[in-house]
Design a protein around this motif. Structure first.
Motif, PDB file in Angstrom:
ATOM      1  N   LEU A  78       1.188  -1.438  -0.120  1.00 25.75           N
ATOM      2  CA  LEU A  78      -0.059   0.052   0.152  1.00 25.75           C
ATOM      3  C   LEU A  78       0.918   1.662  -0.158  1.00 25.75           C
ATOM      4  O   LEU A  78       0.503   2.512  -0.225  1.00 25.75           O
ATOM      5  CB  LEU A  78      -1.066  -0.087   1.297  1.00 25.75           C
ATOM      6  N   MET A  79       1.920   1.709   0.822  1.00 24.67           N
ATOM      7  CA  MET A  79       2.769   2.876   0.890  1.00 24.67           C
ATOM      8  C   MET A  79       3.541   2.185  -0.576  1.00 24.67           C
ATOM      9  O   MET A  79       3.547   3.885  -0.594  1.00 24.67           O
ATOM     10  CB  MET A  79       3.842   2.190   1.907  1.00 24.67           C
ATOM     11  N   LYS A  80       3.259   1.535  -1.844  1.00 19.83           N
ATOM     12  CA  LYS A  80       4.166   2.027  -2.864  1.00 19.83           C
ATOM     13  C   LYS A  80       2.993   2.355  -4.009  1.00 19.83           C
ATOM     14  O   LYS A  80       2.982   4.123  -4.236  1.00 19.83           O
ATOM     15  CB  LYS A  80       4.630   0.263  -3.434  1.00 19.83           C
ATOM     16  N   VAL A  81       2.129   2.113  -3.145  1.00 16.21           N
ATOM     17  CA  VAL A  81       0.959   2.591  -4.773  1.00 16.21           C
ATOM     18  C   VAL A  81      -0.047   3.989  -4.086  1.00 16.21           C
ATOM     19  O   VAL A  81      -0.438   4.716  -4.487  1.00 16.21           O
ATOM     20  CB  VAL A  81      -0.498   1.451  -5.019  1.00 16.21           C
ATOM     21  N   LEU A  82      -0.308   3.767  -3.418  1.00 17.46           N
ATOM     22  CA  LEU A  82      -1.109   5.189  -2.524  1.00 17.46           C
ATOM     23  C   LEU A  82      -0.113   6.007  -3.516  1.00 17.46           C
ATOM     24  O   LEU A  82      -1.215   7.548  -3.351  1.00 17.46           O
ATOM     25  CB  LEU A  82      -0.571   4.974  -0.369  1.00 17.46           C
ATOM     26  N   PRO A  83       0.404   7.396  -2.742  1.00 21.15           N
ATOM     27  CA  PRO A  83       1.692   8.135  -3.294  1.00 21.15           C
ATOM     28  C   PRO A  83       0.917   8.420  -5.087  1.00 21.15           C
ATOM     29  O   PRO A  83       0.454   9.492  -5.797  1.00 21.15           O
ATOM     30  CB  PRO A  83       2.784   7.843  -3.400  1.00 21.15           C
ATOM     31  N   GLN A  84       0.857   7.242  -5.802  1.00 25.96           N
ATOM     32  CA  GLN A  84      -0.045   7.760  -7.238  1.00 25.96           C
ATOM     33  C   GLN A  84      -1.435   7.710  -7.496  1.00 25.96           C
ATOM     34  O   GLN A  84      -1.596   8.149  -8.235  1.00 25.96           O
ATOM     35  CB  GLN A  84       0.683   6.757  -8.376  1.00 25.96           C
ATOM     36  N   GLU A  85      -1.974   6.989  -5.774  1.00 24.63           N
ATOM     37  CA  GLU A  85      -3.554   6.466  -6.143  1.00 24.63           C
ATOM     38  C   GLU A  85      -3.580   7.659  -5.547  1.00 24.63           C
ATOM     39  O   GLU A  85      -5.293   7.732  -5.984  1.00 24.63           O
ATOM     40  CB  GLU A  85      -3.997   5.149  -6.364  1.00 24.63           C
ATOM     41  N   LEU A  86      -3.393   8.134  -4.448  1.00 28.23           N
ATOM     42  CA  LEU A  86      -4.390   9.373  -3.989  1.00 28.23           C
ATOM     43  C   LEU A  86      -4.393  10.599  -4.698  1.00 28.23           C
ATOM     44  O   LEU A  86      -4.351  11.285  -5.781  1.00 28.23           O
ATOM     45  CB  LEU A  86      -3.777   9.797  -2.408  1.00 28.23           C
ATOM     46  N   SER A  94       4.353   9.194   6.204  1.00 29.11           N
ATOM     47  CA  SER A  94       4.956   7.833   5.914  1.00 29.11           C
ATOM     48  C   SER A  94       6.811   8.227   6.219  1.00 29.11           C
ATOM     49  O   SER A  94       6.743   9.458   6.092  1.00 29.11           O
ATOM     50  CB  SER A  94       4.670   7.004   5.215  1.00 29.11           C
ATOM     51  N   LEU A  95       6.936   7.565   6.307  1.00 32.69           N
ATOM     52  CA  LEU A  95       8.865   7.919   6.670  1.00 32.69           C
ATOM     53  C   LEU A  95       9.489   7.919   5.537  1.00 32.69           C
ATOM     54  O   LEU A  95      10.664   8.894   5.675  1.00 32.69           O
ATOM     55  CB  LEU A  95       9.100   6.359   7.488  1.00 32.69           C
ATOM     56  N   ASP A  96       8.726   7.521   4.444  1.00 31.91           N
ATOM     57  CA  ASP A  96       9.367   7.781   3.099  1.00 31.91           C
ATOM     58  C   ASP A  96       8.692   9.189   2.467  1.00 31.91           C
ATOM     59  O   ASP A  96       9.236  10.176   1.660  1.00 31.91           O
ATOM     60  CB  ASP A  96       8.814   6.483   2.050  1.00 31.91           C
ATOM     61  N   PRO A  99       9.965  13.891   5.964  1.00 31.38           N
ATOM     62  CA  PRO A  99      11.494  13.883   6.451  1.00 31.38           C
ATOM     63  C   PRO A  99      11.617  13.807   8.410  1.00 31.38           C
ATOM     64  O   PRO A  99      12.552  12.815   8.675  1.00 31.38           O
ATOM     65  CB  PRO A  99      12.529  15.247   5.685  1.00 31.38           C
ATOM     66  N   ASN A 100      10.620  14.804   8.452  1.00 29.85           N
ATOM     67  CA  ASN A 100      10.393  14.890   9.926  1.00 29.85           C
ATOM     68  C   ASN A 100       9.076  13.541  10.577  1.00 29.85           C
ATOM     69  O   ASN A 100       9.505  14.014  11.814  1.00 29.85           O
ATOM     70  CB  ASN A 100      10.700  15.913  10.334  1.00 29.85           C
ATOM     71  N   TYR A 101       9.316  13.382   9.641  1.00 31.90           N
ATOM     72  CA  TYR A 101       8.024  12.323  10.112  1.00 31.90           C
ATOM     73  C   TYR A 101       8.868  11.068  11.204  1.00 31.90           C
ATOM     74  O   TYR A 101       9.705  10.844  10.387  1.00 31.90           O
ATOM     75  CB  TYR A 101       7.036  11.770   9.042  1.00 31.90           C
ATOM     76  N   PHE A 102       8.441  10.488  12.380  1.00 35.68           N
ATOM     77  CA  PHE A 102       8.760   9.601  13.034  1.00 35.68           C
ATOM     78  C   PHE A 102       7.839   8.383  13.305  1.00 35.68           C
ATOM     79  O   PHE A 102       8.363   7.579  14.272  1.00 35.68           O
ATOM     80  CB  PHE A 102       9.755  10.369  14.082  1.00 35.68           C
ATOM     81  N   THR A 178      15.072   7.664  14.228  1.00 34.37           N
ATOM     82  CA  THR A 178      14.530   7.178  13.335  1.00 34.37           C
ATOM     83  C   THR A 178      14.864   6.057  12.654  1.00 34.37           C
ATOM     84  O   THR A 178      14.688   4.797  11.820  1.00 34.37           O
ATOM     85  CB  THR A 178      13.899   7.639  12.348  1.00 34.37           C
ATOM     86  N   ARG A 179      16.210   6.651  11.694  1.00 35.86           N
ATOM     87  CA  ARG A 179      16.479   6.130  11.126  1.00 35.86           C
ATOM     88  C   ARG A 179      17.535   5.410  11.630  1.00 35.86           C
ATOM     89  O   ARG A 179      17.793   3.944  10.551  1.00 35.86           O
ATOM     90  CB  ARG A 179      17.657   7.513   9.631  1.00 35.86           C
ATOM     91  N   PHE A 180      18.180   5.158  11.699  1.00 32.70           N
ATOM     92  CA  PHE A 180      19.003   3.899  13.009  1.00 32.70           C
ATOM     93  C   PHE A 180      18.113   2.416  13.561  1.00 32.70           C
ATOM     94  O   PHE A 180      18.403   1.611  12.461  1.00 32.70           O
ATOM     95  CB  PHE A 180      19.539   4.250  14.258  1.00 32.70           C
ATOM     96  N   ASN A 181      16.746   2.944  13.923  1.00 25.71           N
ATOM     97  CA  ASN A 181      15.955   2.265  13.996  1.00 25.71           C
ATOM     98  C   ASN A 181      15.286   0.759  12.843  1.00 25.71           C
ATOM     99  O   ASN A 181      15.343  -0.006  12.484  1.00 25.71           O
ATOM    100  CB  ASN A 181      14.626   2.123  14.660  1.00 25.71           C
ATOM    101  N   ARG A 182      15.192   2.298  12.239  1.00 19.04           N
ATOM    102  CA  ARG A 182      14.144   2.007  10.764  1.00 19.04           C
ATOM    103  C   ARG A 182      15.447   0.710   9.502  1.00 19.04           C
ATOM    104  O   ARG A 182      15.464  -0.490   8.881  1.00 19.04           O
ATOM    105  CB  ARG A 182      14.088   2.910   9.679  1.00 19.04           C
ATOM    106  N   PHE A 183      16.504   1.261   9.601  1.00 17.33           N
ATOM    107  CA  PHE A 183      17.813   0.683   8.243  1.00 17.33           C
ATOM    108  C   PHE A 183      18.633  -0.224   9.446  1.00 17.33           C
ATOM    109  O   PHE A 183      19.159  -1.439   8.370  1.00 17.33           O
ATOM    110  CB  PHE A 183      18.317   1.567   7.817  1.00 17.33           C
ATOM    111  N   ILE A 184      18.558  -0.608  10.605  1.00 12.48           N
ATOM    112  CA  ILE A 184      19.796  -0.758  11.141  1.00 12.48           C
ATOM    113  C   ILE A 184      18.847  -2.167  12.218  1.00 12.48           C
ATOM    114  O   ILE A 184      18.848  -3.553  12.071  1.00 12.48           O
ATOM    115  CB  ILE A 184      21.037  -0.091  11.397  1.00 12.48           C
TER     116      ILE A 184
END
Length: 268
Positions: A78-86, A94-96, A99-102, A178-184
């Protein structure tokens, strides 16, 4: 017997600010429902929204948020399709996309309103309109989820301490944690989750950890909510009892607290 009309007149009569907010959230839900059906993505009403469907056939009269849930695999799709479909009047947060959303769950925001929540976490976010929450569920042992909560909890402590003058200088810490938690951290925790047996609960880093029983959830069915049919767990009673106990019992309505601090809604 619940007097639905009396509750509506007290909390959210037609034309009131709260009712206008609820109808804007309903618009978002209808759009997300359309997109999920188009892409065969399963979701269901949850939390207070599900209570509303079971007890009021719509919003709990004083409710000022709307929650849906889905499995992690569907959430990623859903995170992939929403930006194009809304539509242009709505935006994925979202986190993507911010940049300040956590938060480790997403929101779909209305762009024709401005909302300030009591927590004021939203003061650093790009989108600040009326929203619905989209929660991913992930199968994990409780100790793993508690570890992920604690790791992201540093961000909440920073935000709770910071005043408006401190925020610009503190945001680098928020983004780094946030990025440390998400990616590591989270990839390591997901690997550990695959080695253990557990039930689904909220995704890693989300500060709630009550479990969900998938045998009560699937296959999904439908229930009425504000005159529309939306997906709900197969056994609504079991799902709500697990989370809330006697969910049909009305709370003390004189002690109701709303999430919204300030709200401005533009006309269509």
């Amino acid at each position: 017997m619940i007097d639905q009309q009396a509750l509506r007149q007290r909390f959210n009569p037609d034309g009131s600010l709260l009712r206008r907010q609820q109808m804007r959230m309903l618009e978002i839900l209808i759009e997300v429902d359309r997109i999920c059906k188009k892409h065969n993505i399963q979701y269901w009403l949850s939390s207070g929204t599900l209570i509303g469907a079971a007890r009021h056939k719509g919003f709990i009269p004083w409710d000022d948020d709307l929650d849906i849930e889905m499995l992690w695999s569907d959430y990623k799709r859903l995170m992939k399709v929403l930006p194009q479909e809304l539509p242009p009047t709505m935006a994925l947060q979202s986190l993507d996309t911010d940049p300040n959303y956590f938060f480790f769950y997403a929101k779909v925001r209305d762009r024709r309103s401005h909302l300030e929540e009591a927590t004021r976490y939203d003061r650093v976010w790009r989108e600040q309109g009326i929203y619905i929450d989209i929660f991913p569920l992930y199968k994990q042992p409780l100790w793993i989820h508690m570890l992920s909560e604690h790791a992201q909890g540093h961000v909440y402590r920073i935000m709770n301490r910071a005043n408006d003058q401190q925020i610009p200088s503190d945001m680098w810490k928020v983004r780094l944690i946030t990025r440390f938690n998400r990616f590591i951290l989270h990839p390591i925790l997901r690997f550990l989750c695959r080695l253990s047996k557990a039930r689904e609960t909220y995704g890693l880093g989300i500060p709630y950890h009550d479990p969900r029983h998938m045998e009560d959830t699937f296959p999904l069915t439908e229930a009425e909510f504000e005159g529309h049919l939306f997906p709900v767990p197969k056994d609504m009673h079991a799902a709500l009892t697990l989370k809330y106990g006697d969910y049909m019992r009305m709370p003390d309505i004189d002690k109701i607290n709303l999430h919204v601090g300030k709200l401005d809604i533009q006309d269509d």
